[in-house]
Scaffold this motif. Structure first.
Motif, mmCIF file in Angstrom:
data_model
loop_
_atom_site.group_PDB
_atom_site.id
_atom_site.type_symbol
_atom_site.label_atom_id
_atom_site.label_comp_id
_atom_site.label_asym_id
_atom_site.label_seq_id
_atom_site.Cartn_x
_atom_site.Cartn_y
_atom_site.Cartn_z
ATOM 1 N N GLU A 1 0.815 -1.144 0.032
ATOM 2 C CA GLU A 1 0.082 -0.210 -0.061
ATOM 3 C C GLU A 1 0.760 1.207 -0.128
ATOM 4 O O GLU A 1 1.845 1.257 0.864
ATOM 5 C CB GLU A 1 -1.048 0.040 1.206
ATOM 6 N N THR A 2 0.457 2.252 -0.875
ATOM 7 C CA THR A 2 1.225 3.315 -1.286
ATOM 8 C C THR A 2 0.625 4.567 -0.813
ATOM 9 O O THR A 2 -0.650 4.828 -1.255
ATOM 10 C CB THR A 2 2.002 3.217 -2.634
ATOM 11 N N TRP A 3 1.234 5.732 -0.236
ATOM 12 C CA TRP A 3 0.467 6.873 0.202
ATOM 13 C C TRP A 3 0.269 7.775 -0.754
ATOM 14 O O TRP A 3 1.282 7.649 -1.887
ATOM 15 C CB TRP A 3 1.048 7.601 1.375
ATOM 16 N N GLU A 4 -1.047 8.401 -1.105
ATOM 17 C CA GLU A 4 -1.268 9.130 -2.275
ATOM 18 C C GLU A 4 -0.096 10.171 -2.523
ATOM 19 O O GLU A 4 0.203 10.474 -3.681
ATOM 20 C CB GLU A 4 -2.600 9.871 -2.152
ATOM 21 N N LYS B 1 -4.619 6.067 0.372
ATOM 22 C CA LYS B 1 -3.674 4.853 0.072
ATOM 23 C C LYS B 1 -4.017 4.296 -1.485
ATOM 24 O O LYS B 1 -5.313 4.294 -1.692
ATOM 25 C CB LYS B 1 -3.506 3.843 1.105
#
Length: 258
Positions: free
Chosen positions: A202-205, A238
């Motif tokens: 999961e990657t932060w915006e 995310k």
């Protein structure tokens, strides 16, 4: 016309951010661990964040705000346009004295990024894009690589994500490359210097918002790890992983993921 005005605003803000961050680099800035696996933050990150928050919202008071270094609120969810900012993407590199950190600034409208800047002040590399108008590095128009085959493709990723367990039939014969900043990885794919990038976590915006538009405007495809186009300004900001590259190669990667 508003998108072009917004891009010029982001460019000016990014250059101002570089002016603030440079004196802290290799000057032993104060640093803290944010806890919870969120990584480090330095006094430089916070100084850049304060400037960006004050400057950008003074110019666009009706826009929302989402930044890695600002406490998030639900106020942004009711705004048509929102700034999505990482004051310093690659803070660990910044602390280590490496040059591969960036300021990542984007504006999203109804979930889609419409203007983006990724700026590496110590390399004088300014990646920019406006929706529908292409992507550029300084004055050079960008195009993604035309490579379609997985074997031999130069892919920016962590070694963990290239383990056989993540791939049907084992990891393709990629040429592994790495840069610590996700925004910079995306920009390098847009430039065609590397064929693709991926992250499976999961990657932060704020890490990827600007880079996704830069890749797309350079002719590439960007999706989450399931193949869906990323959407921004979510209640929990995310993205479920990210895959970017020229369209055939990006699809090939998605097809092989376990």
């Amino acid at each position: 016309m508003r998108a072009n005005d917004d891009l010029e605003l982001l460019i000016e803000a990014a250059r101002n951010a570089g002016d603030i961050a440079r004196p802290y680099w290799r000057a032993e800035p104060k640093a803290w661990d944010k806890g919870g696996g969120a990584g480090p933050v330095t006094e430089a990150d916070l100084a850049v964040d304060r400037m960006l928050h004050e400057y950008l919202l003074s110019e666009r008071p009706d826009y929302g705000w989402l930044s890695e270094e600002t406490v998030d609120t639900t106020a942004r969810l009711g705004r048509n346009r929102v700034f999505i900012v990482d004051p310093i993407d690659g803070t660990r590199s910044f602390i280590d004295g490496d040059r591969n950190w960036a300021h990542s600034l984007a504006i999203a409208e109804e979930g889609e990024v419409v203007a983006a800047v990724v700026y590496l002040p110590l390399r004088d590399r300014l990646f920019t894009a406006t929706k529908g108008e292409g992507a550029r590095l300084n004055d050079e128009t960008l195009h993604t690589s035309g490579r379609c085959d997985l074997d031999g493709a130069q892919v920016l990723a962590t070694r963990h994500h290239l383990r056989d367990e993540h791939w049907k039939g084992g990891t393709p014969k990629f040429v592994h490359k790495f840069r610590p900043s996700l925004a910079y990885r995306l920009s390098l794919v847009a430039q065609g210097r590397y064929d693709a990038m991926l992250t499976l976590r999961e990657t932060w915006e704020w890490d990827v918002a600007a880079g996704t538009l830069i890749v797309a405007e350079a002719g590439g495809r960007v999706s989450d790890r399931r193949g869906a186009p990323p959407r921004f300004n979510r209640p929990i900001p995310k993205i479920d992983g990210l895959v970017a590259g020229c369209p055939p190669l990006a699809q090939g990667i998605l097809d092989r993921l376990a």
